[in-house]
Scaffold this motif. Structure first.
Motif, PDB file in Angstrom:
ATOM      1  N   THR A   1      22.175   1.123 -32.870  1.00 41.76           N
ATOM      2  CA  THR A   1      20.751   0.759 -32.832  1.00 41.76           C
ATOM      3  C   THR A   1      20.196   0.680 -34.254  1.00 41.76           C
ATOM      4  OG1 THR A   1      20.500   1.846 -30.680  1.00 41.76           O
ATOM      5  CG2 THR A   1      18.482   1.396 -31.899  1.00 41.76           C
ATOM      6  N   LEU A   2      20.506   1.688 -35.092  1.00 43.42           N
ATOM      7  CA  LEU A   2      20.044   1.680 -36.488  1.00 43.42           C
ATOM      8  C   LEU A   2      20.648   0.497 -37.246  1.00 43.42           C
ATOM      9  CD1 LEU A   2      20.351   5.480 -37.457  1.00 43.42           C
ATOM     10  CD2 LEU A   2      18.266   4.232 -36.918  1.00 43.42           C
ATOM     11  N   ASN A   3      21.884   0.142 -36.886  1.00 39.97           N
ATOM     12  CA  ASN A   3      22.608  -0.928 -37.575  1.00 39.97           C
ATOM     13  C   ASN A   3      22.024  -2.312 -37.243  1.00 39.97           C
ATOM     14  OD1 ASN A   3      25.278  -1.060 -39.202  1.00 39.97           O
ATOM     15  ND2 ASN A   3      25.481  -2.738 -37.762  1.00 39.97           N
ATOM     16  N   CYS A   4      21.465  -2.449 -36.041  1.00 45.41           N
ATOM     17  CA  CYS A   4      21.051  -3.774 -35.564  1.00 45.41           C
ATOM     18  C   CYS A   4      19.546  -3.929 -35.338  1.00 45.41           C
ATOM     19  CB  CYS A   4      21.792  -4.117 -34.274  1.00 45.41           C
ATOM     20  SG  CYS A   4      23.588  -4.144 -34.480  1.00 45.41           S
ATOM     21  N   GLN A   5      18.808  -2.813 -35.341  1.00 44.63           N
ATOM     22  CA  GLN A   5      17.351  -2.873 -35.152  1.00 44.63           C
ATOM     23  C   GLN A   5      16.723  -3.739 -36.241  1.00 44.63           C
ATOM     24  OE1 GLN A   5      15.273   0.941 -35.588  1.00 44.63           O
ATOM     25  NE2 GLN A   5      15.054   0.912 -33.371  1.00 44.63           N
ATOM     26  N   ASN A   6      15.816  -4.601 -35.857  1.00 45.33           N
ATOM     27  CA  ASN A   6      15.256  -5.559 -36.809  1.00 45.33           C
ATOM     28  C   ASN A   6      14.600  -4.857 -38.006  1.00 45.33           C
ATOM     29  OD1 ASN A   6      14.653  -8.018 -37.809  1.00 45.33           O
ATOM     30  ND2 ASN A   6      12.983  -8.486 -36.403  1.00 45.33           N
ATOM     31  N   SER A   7      15.208  -4.998 -39.180  1.00 47.76           N
ATOM     32  CA  SER A   7      14.686  -4.326 -40.373  1.00 47.76           C
ATOM     33  C   SER A   7      15.349  -4.901 -41.621  1.00 47.76           C
ATOM     34  CB  SER A   7      14.980  -2.818 -40.294  1.00 47.76           C
ATOM     35  OG  SER A   7      14.457  -2.154 -41.422  1.00 47.76           O
ATOM     36  N   TYR A   8      14.617  -4.830 -42.731  1.00 52.08           N
ATOM     37  CA  TYR A   8      15.193  -5.288 -44.004  1.00 52.08           C
ATOM     38  C   TYR A   8      14.666  -4.411 -45.134  1.00 52.08           C
ATOM     39  CZ  TYR A   8      10.628  -7.586 -44.300  1.00 52.08           C
ATOM     40  OH  TYR A   8       9.275  -7.822 -44.311  1.00 52.08           O
ATOM     41  N   VAL A   9      15.354  -4.455 -46.254  1.00 52.45           N
ATOM     42  CA  VAL A   9      14.975  -3.639 -47.413  1.00 52.45           C
ATOM     43  C   VAL A   9      13.915  -4.369 -48.232  1.00 52.45           C
ATOM     44  CG1 VAL A   9      15.832  -2.630 -49.564  1.00 52.45           C
ATOM     45  CG2 VAL A   9      17.250  -2.553 -47.510  1.00 52.45           C
ATOM     46  N   GLU A  10      12.903  -3.629 -48.678  1.00 49.29           N
ATOM     47  CA  GLU A  10      11.868  -4.196 -49.559  1.00 49.29           C
ATOM     48  C   GLU A  10      12.224  -3.851 -51.004  1.00 49.29           C
ATOM     49  OE1 GLU A  10       7.744  -3.535 -48.132  1.00 49.29           O
ATOM     50  OE2 GLU A  10       8.701  -2.527 -46.439  1.00 49.29           O
ATOM     51  N   PRO A  11      12.853  -4.787 -51.725  1.00 46.11           N
ATOM     52  CA  PRO A  11      13.430  -4.462 -53.034  1.00 46.11           C
ATOM     53  C   PRO A  11      12.416  -4.036 -54.098  1.00 46.11           C
ATOM     54  CG  PRO A  11      13.484  -6.829 -52.636  1.00 46.11           C
ATOM     55  CD  PRO A  11      13.058  -6.190 -51.361  1.00 46.11           C
TER      56      PRO A  11
END
Length: 310
Positions: free
Chosen positions: A201-211
């Motif tokens: 779930t953590l691997n695929c939950q919609n999310s991205y890094v804010e650089p």
């Protein structure tokens, strides 16, 4: 099969480094498992975060080598967390419990993504001194499974294991890589349904890094040139995200270079941590660093604050 599991190094590791279990949340079922090795006087250790299929002991070769050189190293295994914010909050509580103000993070795959999210989460009151990102990604959408992320908790364990095994190398590999894959399959078998479901779930939950929130943190990007679960696009995205990062390329190593190319990985980790020798953020016992090395390090710091490409 299972050469690593019966190797003298692994047995030595299991017999000399105790596995600790720590609860920092109100929920007693959320247990962090960790190996903490090396001098406890070091207040800014290197912490290893495993991939979806990994347990804390997949980094045993790094723990043995780095503690032998005087570093303090902690390898973790996550409790069951279902979203990134919950993970970051729990990890912060763990660092508070261990009385660690700042740490260096080595994250492999999912571990690399969570390391970035934690650095982002604590950017106003930084807890991450540096990052080593091994086969890591910055956006979960690369797996094209964001739509199924919320249903992993319903799936039986065998189905979840099949999903994870689908990312393991299937073609011909050299004996060290084959041993590494066998060991990871064995570790995967030891994980329960909720552990696996929560990690996927953590691997695929919609999310991205804010650089922009973590651009001042020294980063080394470690990746392999042979087949791994990461696409070329995902790797390129990481390079774009961290234009000043040092790059540690391994010709081969697949998904688990820390197991099958440990000597190279350990060398790159040392190179990364060298920039902190002689500072309060050193992960190594000062008595293990020669005066000459410290002098060279000071000169290098004066010459340039820009990270060199390795």
């Amino acid at each position: 099969m299972g050469e690593i599991k019966v190797s003298p190094d692994y047995n030595w590791f299991r017999s000399t480094v105790p596995l600790k279990k720590i609860i920092v949340d109100d929920d007693d079922s959320k247990v962090w498992s960790l190996y903490d090795a090396g001098p406890k006087s070091i207040r800014c250790p290197l912490i290893f975060l495993p991939p979806v299929s990994g347990t804390a002991d997949v980094f045993f070769q790094q723990i043995l080598a780095l503690t032998g050189w005087g570093y303090r190293v902690i390898a973790l295994q996550y409790p069951v967390y279902w979203d990134h914010l919950e993970f970051c909050d729990g990890f912060r509580k763990l660092l508070d419990h261990l009385q660690l103000d700042k740490v260096h993070l080595f994250g492999a795959s999912l571990g690399g993504f969570l390391a970035q999210k934690f650095a982002e989460y604590t950017y106003k009151s930084p807890r991450v001194q540096s990052l080593i990102l091994c086969n890591a990604f910055s956006d979960t959408s690369i797996f094209n499974q964001t739509w199924t992320a919320n249903s992993f908790w319903l799936m039986p364990a065998f189905m979840l294991k099949k999903i994870v095994l689908g990312n393991f190398a299937s073609g011909p590999v050299d004996p060290e890589m084959a041993d590494g894959i066998d060991f990871m399959v064995d570790r995967l078998e030891s994980l329960g349904q909720s552990e696996l479901a929560s990690r996927l779930t953590l691997n695929c939950q919609n999310s991205y890094v804010e650089p922009h929130k973590i651009r001042d943190i020294p980063v080394t990007i470690m990746d392999v040139f042979d087949q791994s679960a990461l696409s070329t696009e995902a790797k390129e995205e990481m390079y774009k995200l961290y234009p000043n990062a040092r790059r540690a390329h391994l010709k081969t190593g697949g998904n688990f270079p820390y197991l099958c190319r440990s000597a190279e990985v350990n060398l790159y980790i040392q190179i990364h941590l060298l920039q902190f020798h002689g500072t309060r953020y050193a992960a190594i016992d000062p008595s293990m660093v020669s005066a000459e090395e410290l002098e060279v390090q000071k000169v290098n710091l004066h010459i340039s604050s820009e990270p060199e490409e390795q």
